[in-house]
Write an enzyme that holds these catalytic residues in place. Structure first.
Site, PDB file in Angstrom:
ATOM      1  CB  THR A  62      -0.875   0.056   1.259  1.00  0.00           C
ATOM      2  OG1 THR A  62      -0.013   0.157   2.401  1.00  0.00           O
ATOM      3  CG2 THR A  62      -1.719  -1.194   1.398  1.00  0.00           C
ATOM      4  CD  GLU A  95      -4.825  -2.464   3.205  1.00  0.00           C
ATOM      5  OE1 GLU A  95      -5.462  -2.073   2.195  1.00  0.00           O
ATOM      6  OE2 GLU A  95      -4.070  -1.728   3.863  1.00  0.00           O
ATOM      7  CE  LYS A 127     -12.125   8.863  15.624  1.00  0.00           C
ATOM      8  NZ  LYS A 127     -11.182   9.439  14.625  1.00  0.00           N
ATOM      9  CD1 TRP A 156     -16.975   9.090  15.942  1.00  0.00           C
ATOM     10  CD2 TRP A 156     -17.200   7.615  14.293  1.00  0.00           C
ATOM     11  NE1 TRP A 156     -16.085   8.079  16.187  1.00  0.00           N
ATOM     12  CE2 TRP A 156     -16.207   7.154  15.184  1.00  0.00           C
ATOM     13  CE3 TRP A 156     -17.505   6.847  13.173  1.00  0.00           C
ATOM     14  CZ2 TRP A 156     -15.518   5.958  14.987  1.00  0.00           C
ATOM     15  CZ3 TRP A 156     -16.824   5.661  12.981  1.00  0.00           C
ATOM     16  CH2 TRP A 156     -15.835   5.219  13.878  1.00  0.00           C
TER      17      TRP A 156
END
Lengths: 549, 549
Positions: free
Chosen positions: B186, B331, B443, B448
């Site tokens: 990545t 991934e 947060k 959120w």
């Protein structure tokens, strides 16, 4: 070297959980003869959980127990398909068309403690009950006369009462993907039936394959009609594959006759159906006779035995329904080949491809083994016994709870490939054309002669009603063909003329020397040529054989 | 209980053998700027065998060795894709767009002894050679100025000379399906790049999934155009999947500009293409400007970042090409979600579905984790960090030849799920809608707030050019949003008015107290908002912040 991917097993419980949540709105519609019965995948999922609770808590089903199902294709059978493997037990589908003594043998061999049975099938099961050694619980699904069960030793439960009020979720165990999930016995014509124990892995991979474009491409846009019974190689894998893909299902229950099939197609509008040729033959006649709107069907899958070209063309030319030929067997899960033609062909060339058994997918390796045991080229000409290998191909049969897996030499090669018992060719581009059963092939001087090919040529003669060719012992060649023919009424053609007719169509060394006219070809109970009888009649001198030079 | 199925591993060599025999007539066409270069799958198979022999016998590549490829999408890269994993080594695709120091770090971390490099990329690689510690062999593929390699320590080979005259078959080893097959790092914006080691199993299962109807349904009727680079999550799995299905491939090599893309589509007539939005944006402009016959394209797959609705509609309305949105990451192999709408929806409802990231397949489980670590309902409203699990999802990163696999806490949950770093919702029918990156979410008091949502609302105001919202520390709430805005030239709107504008669109508790006008939003090298810079500027007191009550 290690990979860094998660080690997540391929399990039926994943198909169940995914299908009943993400595709919770898809439906299983069961034909009832009256108002169709509809149940969402979400509801199927909740009821599968309830069934698992009932089996575990009420009937003490535990890991590895075989749970039999003697059922038609319907929503409750779907629930059993999902719940039983997911909880760690083994779904054992019972073929309701088997002779009674074979059913008894199979249920006892599998040691089924529990059997789910449709009420409509109780008259079939009840007489067998005294002989079922391990059966403790009978779960009756749907209406039926239960008085036939009076006096049964097994406890009798009603399916709906049994699962009612149980929790609608279940903490499905994380099993080994190689654990057994389902059991299906072959109705072998020789010897005892043999059980194939499918694993979670094999069923999961097979479901993925069914949903690829090169197979049946099921998706949420489909309504899948498995006319092929769920006791017949898992209805060719369609129920699990459809639940995985969110493709709705139309289940015909016991309504397999042409008229109700046509009606359910017109009403529920399936997009893809699957059945053996006789079913489709009946439906085609029905559609030809009575106008029905069946434009919903994009594909009709035909398998189980060779498909007559006239059937394929009839569906396509007269009703605009594409027929796809497929090949497989209990030991191959069953896919197997699918006869999609290659890109870019058309007309008669396309039809020739579509008449083959089709191509194998990447996961199934195929090879041809000749009479001397050597591997043959895939040249479209060399004929040998088909052997296959892959993650959803059987490598043995179930040997019973105490026994080892069975690996008979005539079924498995020393290096573990499945011997299919089918003889044919493979083209360079992978198309399989079957010509014969290995046991019916004539092994003559290290070469094989196809009995079916000789029969087809003989039956093309205008004076011949039927013809059966069998192998008979020969001192010089090992085996040679014996041609037995049934002549049309009043026909007077002689053997020399028949031989000359054949000689124009096949190689000289394949021509039979031995000929006999018979009144009729002996048949098995399902109408196939019974060549065992002919071979015995020849051995016993019961046939009037003429020997040509 | 044991199953009786064969234990056959899922290996890349099966894809190679199947594709190059059964589908030997399919083709890999490489765009060259002039006459397209065509090579059959059969020839690819023979050359892959030759490459494996060369790597083993000439370059001493053995099991588990990483072999790097610094290549465009072309037929030789396809050969490497098949040969290197099949022989038991690990295909390590190198991202040619990475900064030089990252490329060096990655090649050294993977300990590549051999790198295959396109001649056209030698100017990029040559300056790095002195820093590549383990490199022994450089295999140059295709034309290019090799004088830049003068003085290199590594031995330089010509690909064609290296593989010439070697055997055209190879006895591919029967590997463990969990062995590593391919490695992709990545290009993480923070910390060192991290390598995902795909297994044969994960690549094989992913290929099956790509070929299902619910994903891209590749078949022999397709010509697949992966514009997405083969160094970018294996070109989203398309090369292996296409080879498995017998779908031909059109490889664009280095010709990724709109005009040559349009020309190769018109000439070679692919049926499905895949690329990031910027590529398709360019092609759409090209098609709008110059009439081209692109009716061959049945589907255009867009992934890599969110797809502007105007782009989807432009392809569909003006050119009749269906756009399918997909989501994944290195991934996740990368599928991931595909945004096919459910059956039976149409019009704006269908567009709303298609604008989501799509649905996961059965093999990928998804869950949402809220700010307090609890799992959230899939109700289309509750937003949490997306975590996924499945047989082709990473469970760790490559820790180097001597090291253990890396499982950083911010990337993997204690029970092994991948933390995607993406925040969004899941609908009851499984559609994922991403709203933010987890690191950009604010947060605030156990809830959120999506920075992206606030930004989108602010940027919809006529006086606002750009807006970036970042989390800043707050004594009472933990974090609160800081809104930074770039105003249109001459605009004089005040903070109170902007807050009121927002207040009509979002919940009161989400409204920012802290506001700052800035001259421009800081950007990364690829043009994304660089919120790290804004957070640092705030912490250092460099922003002129106004506090509203």
């Amino acid at each position: 070297m290690y990979s860094t991917m998660q080690d997540v097993p391929l399990l039926i419980s994943r198909i169940l959980t995914h299908g009943s949540t993400v595709h919770g709105q898809a439906q299983v519609t069961t034909w009832t003869g009256g108002e169709p019965h509809r149940r969402s995948f979400a509801e199927i999922g909740r009821r599968a959980a309830q069934l698992a609770h009932a089996l575990r808590d009420e009937l003490s089903v535990s890991d590895e127990d075989r749970v039999g199902t003697l059922m038609w294709n319907n929503a409750e059978h779907m629930e059993a398909y999902l719940a039983i493997p997911s909880m760690g037990a083994v779904l054992h589908t019972l073929n309701l068309r088997l002779p009674a003594e074979q059913l008894v043998w199979i249920i006892n061999h599998a040691e089924d403690r529990v059997v789910l049975v449709n009420g409509s099938l109780l008259p079939l099961l009840a007489p067998l009950l005294p002989q079922l050694e391990n059966l403790r619980h009978l779960v009756v699904v749907g209406p039926g006369d239960r008085s036939v069960l009076d006096g049964a030793r097994a406890r009798v439960h009603d399916y709906e009462e049994l699962i009612a009020d149980r929790p609608e979720t279940y903490d499905w165990p994380e099993l080994d993907e190689r654990d057994a999930a389902a059991l299906c016995y072959t109705s072998g014509t020789t010897g005892d039936p043999k059980g194939v124990l499918y694993s979670h892995r094999s069923l999961y991979l097979h479901s993925l394959q069914v949903n690829t474009a090169e197979a049946f491409a099921l998706s949420t846009r489909d309504i899948t009609l498995p006319v092929v019974p769920m006791f017949h190689v898992n209805a060719w894998g369609l129920p699990h594959a459809a639940f995985m893909a969110g493709a709705s299902l139309l289940m015909p229950d016991r309504f397999l006759q042409p008229a109700p099939l046509a009606e359910m197609i017109e009403t529920v509008r399936p997009t893809i159906g699957a059945a053996v040729p006789t079913i489709w033959q009946g439906l085609l006649a029905e559609l030809d006779a009575h106008k029905r709107d069946v434009a919903c069907l994009r594909t009709v899958v035909i398998g189980g035995s060779a498909c007559p070209p006239a059937l394929m063309r009839g569906f396509e030319d007269r009703h605009g329904i594409r027929v796809v030929h497929a090949w497989g067997m209990t030991e191959t899960s069953p896919l197997g080949c699918v006869s999609h033609p290659p890109a870019g062909v058309s007309g008669e060339e396309e039809w020739a491809y579509r008449a083959t058994q089709g191509r194998f997918p990447a996961s199934v390796e195929a090879r041809l083994i000749g009479p001397d045991g050597a591997q043959l080229p895939h040249d479209g000409t060399a004929a040998g016994e088909l052997e296959v290998r892959g993650p959803w191909i059987a490598g043995a049969y179930y040997g019973g709870a105490q026994g080892e897996p069975l690996r008979p030499d005539d079924k498995f090669s020393p290096d573990g490939w499945l011997r299919t018992g089918d003889v044919g060719t493979l083209s360079p581009d992978g198309y399989l054309t079957l010509t014969d059963r290995a046991k019916d092939v004539i092994k003559s001087g290290g070469e094989w002669i196809s009995s079916v090919e000789l029969e087809n040529h003989l039956m093309a003669h205008p004076d011949v009603t039927e013809a059966a060719v069998v192998a008979v012992p020969d001192d010089k060649w090992g085996e040679r063909p014996l041609a037995t023919v049934v002549l049309n009424q009043g026909a007077t053609i002689g053997y020399e003329d028949l031989k000359a007719f054949l000689g124009e169509r096949i190689a000289r060394w394949q021509l039979p020397e031995r000929w006999a006219v018979i009144p009729a070809v002996p048949k098995t109970s399902v109408g196939k040529f019974d060549k065992k009888v002919l071979r015995r009649q020849y051995a016993d001198g019961e046939l009037d054989v003429t020997l040509l030079a």
